[in-house]
Scaffold this motif. Structure first.
Motif, PDB file in Angstrom:
ATOM      1  N   THR A 122       0.836  -1.202   0.000  1.00 36.04           N
ATOM      2  CA  THR A 122       0.000   0.000   0.000  1.00 36.04           C
ATOM      3  C   THR A 122       0.870   1.252   0.000  1.00 36.04           C
ATOM      4  N   LEU A 123       1.915   1.251   0.817  1.00 36.74           N
ATOM      5  CA  LEU A 123       2.837   2.384   0.846  1.00 36.74           C
ATOM      6  C   LEU A 123       3.425   2.596  -0.547  1.00 36.74           C
ATOM      7  N   HIS A 124       3.899   1.534  -1.177  1.00 32.94           N
ATOM      8  CA  HIS A 124       4.542   1.657  -2.488  1.00 32.94           C
ATOM      9  C   HIS A 124       3.550   1.962  -3.614  1.00 32.94           C
ATOM     10  N   ARG A 125       2.286   1.631  -3.443  1.00 34.82           N
ATOM     11  CA  ARG A 125       1.273   2.015  -4.433  1.00 34.82           C
ATOM     12  C   ARG A 125       1.104   3.533  -4.434  1.00 34.82           C
ATOM     13  N   HIS A 126       1.091   4.105  -3.237  1.00 36.00           N
ATOM     14  CA  HIS A 126       0.941   5.565  -3.133  1.00 36.00           C
ATOM     15  C   HIS A 126       2.246   6.300  -3.440  1.00 36.00           C
ATOM     16  N   PHE A 127       3.357   5.705  -3.013  1.00 39.39           N
ATOM     17  CA  PHE A 127       4.666   6.346  -3.139  1.00 39.39           C
ATOM     18  C   PHE A 127       5.654   5.335  -3.712  1.00 39.39           C
ATOM     19  N   PRO A 128       5.786   5.300  -5.026  1.00 42.61           N
ATOM     20  CA  PRO A 128       6.634   4.280  -5.657  1.00 42.61           C
ATOM     21  C   PRO A 128       8.119   4.425  -5.330  1.00 42.61           C
ATOM     22  N   THR A 129       8.540   5.630  -4.923  1.00 46.33           N
ATOM     23  CA  THR A 129       9.941   5.846  -4.557  1.00 46.33           C
ATOM     24  C   THR A 129      10.014   6.571  -3.215  1.00 46.33           C
ATOM     25  N   ARG A 130      11.140   6.448  -2.570  1.00 45.52           N
ATOM     26  CA  ARG A 130      11.383   7.199  -1.325  1.00 45.52           C
ATOM     27  C   ARG A 130      11.214   8.687  -1.594  1.00 45.52           C
ATOM     28  N   TRP A 131      11.687   9.138  -2.763  1.00 41.05           N
ATOM     29  CA  TRP A 131      11.643  10.567  -3.092  1.00 41.05           C
ATOM     30  C   TRP A 131      10.216  11.069  -3.224  1.00 41.05           C
ATOM     31  N   SER A 132       9.328  10.239  -3.748  1.00 42.46           N
ATOM     32  CA  SER A 132       7.931  10.669  -3.852  1.00 42.46           C
ATOM     33  C   SER A 132       7.307  10.808  -2.466  1.00 42.46           C
ATOM     34  N   LEU A 133       7.695   9.959  -1.528  1.00 45.09           N
ATOM     35  CA  LEU A 133       7.215  10.080  -0.151  1.00 45.09           C
ATOM     36  C   LEU A 133       7.784  11.343   0.497  1.00 45.09           C
ATOM     37  N   LEU A 134       9.068  11.606   0.289  1.00 44.57           N
ATOM     38  CA  LEU A 134       9.675  12.821   0.844  1.00 44.57           C
ATOM     39  C   LEU A 134       9.013  14.064   0.269  1.00 44.57           C
ATOM     40  N   GLN A 135       8.655  14.014  -1.019  1.00 39.83           N
ATOM     41  CA  GLN A 135       7.949  15.133  -1.639  1.00 39.83           C
ATOM     42  C   GLN A 135       6.647  15.429  -0.899  1.00 39.83           C
ATOM     43  N   ALA A 136       5.917  14.367  -0.568  1.00 39.18           N
ATOM     44  CA  ALA A 136       4.637  14.544   0.130  1.00 39.18           C
ATOM     45  C   ALA A 136       4.852  15.105   1.526  1.00 39.18           C
ATOM     46  N   VAL A 137       5.893  14.631   2.212  1.00 37.99           N
ATOM     47  CA  VAL A 137       6.163  15.088   3.579  1.00 37.99           C
ATOM     48  C   VAL A 137       6.579  16.559   3.578  1.00 37.99           C
ATOM     49  N   PHE A 138       7.473  16.924   2.669  1.00 40.99           N
ATOM     50  CA  PHE A 138       8.038  18.277   2.682  1.00 40.99           C
ATOM     51  C   PHE A 138       7.333  19.237   1.733  1.00 40.99           C
ATOM     52  N   GLY A 139       6.416  18.726   0.916  1.00 38.50           N
ATOM     53  CA  GLY A 139       5.806  19.533  -0.140  1.00 38.50           C
ATOM     54  C   GLY A 139       5.155  20.821   0.313  1.00 38.50           C
TER      55      GLY A 139
END
Length: 187
Positions: free
Chosen positions: A42-59
């Motif tokens: 589920t995590l990887h479906r929403h955020f395929p890369t670590r960078w995409s997750l960091l984008q969401a956190v810091f966006g």
């Protein structure tokens, strides 16, 4: 996004924010998924890369810094506007664990990143300072962002005051020779 997918997305971003604040940009993705109460898939479906997750956190914060750059364009002194913004970026990156590290290590081929957003936001401030003659024309916004983020990383153990001091010292070197001469003669 369906309601359950949005809920999972929000849970993941919240868990990631907490983990990154505690452990930095390389916090365990497995731990983040566990804390969010979702599976790794589920995590990887929403955020395929670590960078995409960091984008969401810091966006959100990066968007605020980008908006601030736009506000500073109206400031009367271009160099003061640029240095004020760089100080704000550095202070935020110093106090937000993981941001400076993620900005320095973002994949270069991705154009829709926090780093790319900040470079684009700061570019008009830099161009204005160059056009005014207060900054050397060979300075790039990408270089200034690397400088600010490197200082942020170096100053994290000691805090934002040290980062501000180091950035002030470093920024003295970006000025044009004419500007440095007038500042030097005035001191």
């Amino acid at each position: 996004m369906r309601a359950d997918a949005q809920r999972n997305y929000d849970l993941i971003v919240t868990a990631a924010s907490e983990a990154i604040a505690r452990d930095g940009a390389y916090a365990s993705l497995e731990e983040i998924a566990r804390s969010a109460g979702v599976g790794s898939a589920t995590l990887h479906r929403h955020f395929p890369t670590r960078w995409s997750l960091l984008q969401a956190v810091f966006g959100g914060c990066v968007r605020n810094l980008a908006a601030r750059a736009g506000e500073l364009l109206a400031a009367p002194d271009a160099l003061d506007a640029l240095t004020t913004w760089l100080h704000e970026v550095t202070a935020y990156a110093t106090t937000t664990r993981g941001l400076a590290d993620s900005l320095l290590n973002e994949p270069a081929q991705e154009s829709d990143t926090c780093g790319a957003t900040l470079v684009a936001a700061g570019e008009p401030l830099l161009r204005r300072a160059v056009d005014e003659g207060s900054v050397r024309p060979d300075i790039t916004m990408a270089d200034l962002m690397i400088l600010a983020n490197g200082i942020s990383l170096a100053a994290q153990p000691t805090g934002a005051a040290k980062a501000e001091q180091l950035l002030t010292l470093a920024l003295r070197g970006i000025g044009s020779a004419d500007r440095r001469e007038s500042v030097h003669k005035g001191s």
